[in-house]
Design a protein around this motif. Structure first.
Motif, mmCIF file in Angstrom:
data_model
loop_
_atom_site.group_PDB
_atom_site.id
_atom_site.type_symbol
_atom_site.label_atom_id
_atom_site.label_comp_id
_atom_site.label_asym_id
_atom_site.label_seq_id
_atom_site.Cartn_x
_atom_site.Cartn_y
_atom_site.Cartn_z
ATOM 1 N N GLY A 99 0.786 -1.228 0.000
ATOM 2 C CA GLY A 99 0.000 0.000 0.000
ATOM 3 C C GLY A 99 0.814 1.273 0.000
ATOM 4 N N TYR A 100 2.049 1.229 0.515
ATOM 5 C CA TYR A 100 2.812 2.476 0.627
ATOM 6 C C TYR A 100 3.387 2.935 -0.698
ATOM 7 N N LEU A 101 3.456 2.025 -1.688
ATOM 8 C CA LEU A 101 4.032 2.390 -2.973
ATOM 9 C C LEU A 101 3.099 3.316 -3.737
ATOM 10 N N PRO A 102 3.644 4.231 -4.549
ATOM 11 C CA PRO A 102 2.790 5.149 -5.307
ATOM 12 C C PRO A 102 2.122 4.444 -6.482
ATOM 13 N N GLY A 103 1.036 5.033 -6.972
ATOM 14 C CA GLY A 103 0.399 4.547 -8.190
ATOM 15 C C GLY A 103 -0.725 3.570 -7.958
ATOM 16 N N GLU A 104 -1.286 3.078 -9.082
ATOM 17 C CA GLU A 104 -2.353 2.094 -9.038
ATOM 18 C C GLU A 104 -1.786 0.719 -8.705
ATOM 19 N N LYS A 105 -2.700 -0.275 -8.599
ATOM 20 C CA LYS A 105 -2.289 -1.613 -8.183
ATOM 21 C C LYS A 105 -1.186 -2.172 -9.077
ATOM 22 N N GLU A 106 -1.328 -2.030 -10.409
ATOM 23 C CA GLU A 106 -0.345 -2.576 -11.341
ATOM 24 C C GLU A 106 1.025 -1.943 -11.127
ATOM 25 N N GLU A 107 1.037 -0.627 -10.869
ATOM 26 C CA GLU A 107 2.311 0.065 -10.639
ATOM 27 C C GLU A 107 2.944 -0.357 -9.316
ATOM 28 N N LYS A 108 2.112 -0.594 -8.299
ATOM 29 C CA LYS A 108 2.623 -1.047 -7.013
ATOM 30 C C LYS A 108 3.260 -2.432 -7.129
ATOM 31 N N LEU A 109 2.610 -3.298 -7.918
ATOM 32 C CA LEU A 109 3.051 -4.680 -8.021
ATOM 33 C C LEU A 109 4.305 -4.842 -8.870
ATOM 34 N N ARG A 110 4.521 -3.954 -9.817
ATOM 35 C CA ARG A 110 5.557 -4.171 -10.827
ATOM 36 C C ARG A 110 6.935 -4.484 -10.251
ATOM 37 N N PRO A 111 7.426 -3.775 -9.226
ATOM 38 C CA PRO A 111 8.777 -4.104 -8.719
ATOM 39 C C PRO A 111 8.896 -5.534 -8.212
ATOM 40 N N TRP A 112 7.847 -6.061 -7.592
ATOM 41 C CA TRP A 112 7.905 -7.399 -7.016
ATOM 42 C C TRP A 112 7.635 -8.488 -8.062
ATOM 43 N N MET A 113 6.938 -8.126 -9.144
ATOM 44 C CA MET A 113 6.631 -9.107 -10.180
ATOM 45 C C MET A 113 7.596 -9.022 -11.356
ATOM 46 N N GLN A 114 8.579 -8.129 -11.285
ATOM 47 C CA GLN A 114 9.487 -7.922 -12.415
ATOM 48 C C GLN A 114 10.208 -9.194 -12.878
ATOM 49 N N PRO A 115 10.638 -10.093 -11.954
ATOM 50 C CA PRO A 115 11.266 -11.323 -12.437
ATOM 51 C C PRO A 115 10.367 -12.124 -13.372
ATOM 52 N N VAL A 116 9.065 -12.117 -13.125
ATOM 53 C CA VAL A 116 8.125 -12.814 -14.005
ATOM 54 C C VAL A 116 8.078 -12.135 -15.360
ATOM 55 N N TYR A 117 8.003 -10.793 -15.361
ATOM 56 C CA TYR A 117 7.974 -10.047 -16.624
ATOM 57 C C TYR A 117 9.273 -10.247 -17.413
ATOM 58 N N ASP A 118 10.389 -10.355 -16.714
ATOM 59 C CA ASP A 118 11.668 -10.594 -17.407
ATOM 60 C C ASP A 118 11.619 -11.897 -18.198
ATOM 61 N N ASN A 119 11.078 -12.937 -17.584
ATOM 62 C CA ASN A 119 10.979 -14.230 -18.263
ATOM 63 C C ASN A 119 9.974 -14.182 -19.411
ATOM 64 N N LEU A 120 8.877 -13.463 -19.225
ATOM 65 C CA LEU A 120 7.886 -13.335 -20.300
ATOM 66 C C LEU A 120 8.475 -12.573 -21.484
ATOM 67 N N GLU A 121 9.272 -11.538 -21.208
ATOM 68 C CA GLU A 121 9.927 -10.792 -22.286
ATOM 69 C C GLU A 121 10.860 -11.691 -23.078
ATOM 70 N N PHE A 122 11.538 -12.610 -22.390
ATOM 71 C CA PHE A 122 12.431 -13.533 -23.076
ATOM 72 C C PHE A 122 11.633 -14.501 -23.950
ATOM 73 N N LEU A 123 10.537 -15.016 -23.422
ATOM 74 C CA LEU A 123 9.734 -15.986 -24.169
ATOM 75 C C LEU A 123 9.056 -15.344 -25.386
ATOM 76 N N PHE A 124 8.603 -14.110 -25.238
ATOM 77 C CA PHE A 124 7.943 -13.414 -26.345
ATOM 78 C C PHE A 124 8.944 -12.682 -27.249
ATOM 79 N N ASP A 125 10.212 -12.687 -26.839
ATOM 80 C CA ASP A 125 11.285 -12.077 -27.629
ATOM 81 C C ASP A 125 10.976 -10.618 -27.946
ATOM 82 N N THR A 126 10.619 -9.853 -26.928
ATOM 83 C CA THR A 126 10.308 -8.437 -27.120
ATOM 84 C C THR A 126 11.587 -7.638 -27.325
ATOM 85 N N LYS A 127 11.467 -6.546 -28.055
ATOM 86 C CA LYS A 127 12.639 -5.727 -28.394
ATOM 87 C C LYS A 127 12.671 -4.408 -27.643
ATOM 88 N N LYS A 128 11.494 -3.877 -27.300
ATOM 89 C CA LYS A 128 11.440 -2.552 -26.692
ATOM 90 C C LYS A 128 10.767 -2.620 -25.320
#
Length: 444
Positions: free
Chosen positions: A302-331
């Protein structure tokens, strides 16, 4: 001889029924422990739930048995007493000075110890705490101290790995390749193998002949792996344990899969690749749901700024890193657009998963070693019809203050479900992230 056990706060917050774990001995709860429990009871997490449970339990004992500071009988034949002060802090102050909560608990144990030494038949006084430093302080004072082990599932050396290596006569390996099945009784092993446990057969004569098999669902025979070693979503197994993991992840008849291993062994990447294949390619499940406990901030974002998605992003970033690798994103930001477009992939903190019913979904719970037994039970019991759940993590990397490698929820599930035909487990040992990452894991 009966003993006196003095309990630290963390014991009760880890296991609220701990007072019943000491047989017919005397259990002492220092008054400061009640203060610490009271300070936790408003927490909206597992610690708060346990604090409230302990409060209700002690109140019911007071109501049924009488005044707790006079001592009350327990159903297991032991006694419980809440110690209001027990003499003074003076003796401990000479050693540690400051009157902290930990030192006040130590003072109670020390005063009981010194009091018992003057008795004709002194009883052993043992301080029970999950805090390593408190046990060290107790040792300095000449006090016996021990960890609370009743919540431990098994010693680390006995952890179930999900596979066995056996040396057999080459004729047995030839028989398997001829008939594609092997009765377990032909191996003449003295221990029982579990359903879906993997077996690596090696030639006892020293040749390179070998076979990788899996115990059948009924636990009576060995069968070949059903899946080929072809890559899924660009990810292929780089070692034997990863191939075992994919066999479990892609088997729709195994609704519960647990994966353990150090960082870099490929747990998250393999699970995500399997989930994407089952949801996006085969449409076996309606949604891929990925959850992760938010432990570093006390499970409160709750102390983090922003909406729920913005609050969650730092803690869920390892998951997004793996998804970026699987989807081969460039940007940067591409993965968010892809996930928004698909609509079938959901990344959530476990704070938002508990309490829901989750049918027909492929569920991945990362960092499950930071879950308690109660939390992991709550999550698995919410799995709906037609869903598959994957729990994974590193039991040696615990961030939760009251858990360890032998008492966390992930280890608990592995050990309790290992004999069940609906579950499968593999421990991954070899790091595949990079040579540097593997060396860092080994050396550091």
């Amino acid at each position: 001889m009966k003993k006196i056990y003095v309990l630290d706060t963390n014991v009760l917050l880890q296991d609220p029924n701990a007072i019943f774990s000491f047989d017919d001995n005397e259990v002492i709860i220092p008054a400061i422990v009640l203060e610490e429990i009271d300070s936790k009871k408003r927490n909206a997490d597992e610690i708060g739930r346990n604090a409230r449970y302990v409060s209700r339990l002690l109140d019911s004992l007071r109501d049924q048995e009488g005044r707790l500071h006079d001592g009350v009988n327990l159903e297991n034949g032991g006694t419980l007493k809440v110690e209001l002060n027990h003499k003074s802090f003076r003796r401990l102050q000479e050693t540690f000075g400051e009157s902290t909560n930990d030192n006040r608990i130590l003072a109670v144990a020390l005063n009981y110890h010194l009091e018992q030494k003057e008795m004709d038949t002194p009883r052993p006084v043992i301080l029970v705490t999950k805090d390593t430093l408190v046990r060290i302080k107790a040792d300095v004072l000449g006090l016996r101290a021990q960890d609370y082990l009743s919540d431990h599932v098994a010693p680390m050396s006995d952890f179930y790995t999900g596979y066995n290596k056996l040396t057999v006569h080459p004729a047995i390996i030839d028989e398997f390749y001829s008939f594609r099945e092997l009765q377990l009784k032909k191996l003449n092993i003295e221990y029982r193998l579990n359903p879906h446990e993997f077996v690596i057969l090696k030639d006892e004569l020293g040749t390179s002949k070998s076979a990788l098999l899996k115990v059948s669902r009924d636990g009576l025979s060995l069968e070949p792996l059903h899946l080929s070693n072809d890559p899924i979503w660009g990810i292929g197994a780089r070692n034997t344990q990863q191939r075992m993991a994919l066999e479990l992840l892609l088997n729709d008849d195994i609704p519960l899969v647990t994966l353990t291993g150090r960082a870099g062994t490929g747990k998250t990447l393999l699970a995500l690749a399997a989930g994407l294949m089952k949801v996006e390619d085969e449409h076996r499940y309606k949604k891929l749901l990925i959850g992760r406990p938010v432990v570093p901030v006390g499970k409160d974002i709750g102390y983090l700024p922003g909406e729920k998605e913005e609050k969650l992003r730092p803690w869920m970033q390892p998951v997004y890193d793996n998804l970026e690798f699987l989807f081969d994103t460039k940007k940067a930001g591409d993965i968010d657009k892809i996930l928004a477009g698909l609509g079938s992939i959901q990344v959530e903190a476990l704070t938002y998963i508990r309490g829901r019913s989750i049918p027909s979904q492929f569920i991945i719970i990362d960092e499950a070693q930071n879950l308690s037994k109660h939390e992991v039970k709550t999550i698995i019991s919410r799995v709906g019809e037609g869903s598959k759940i994957v729990l994974m993590g590193d039991p040696e990397q615990i961030d939760h203050p009251y858990l360890d490698a032998e008492s966390n929820g992930l280890t608990y599930v592995v050990e309790r479900f290992k004999e069940q035909s609906i579950s499968g487990h593999v421990t991954l040992h070899r790091g595949e992230r990079s040579a540097l990452a593997q060396l860092a894991t080994d050396l550091l």
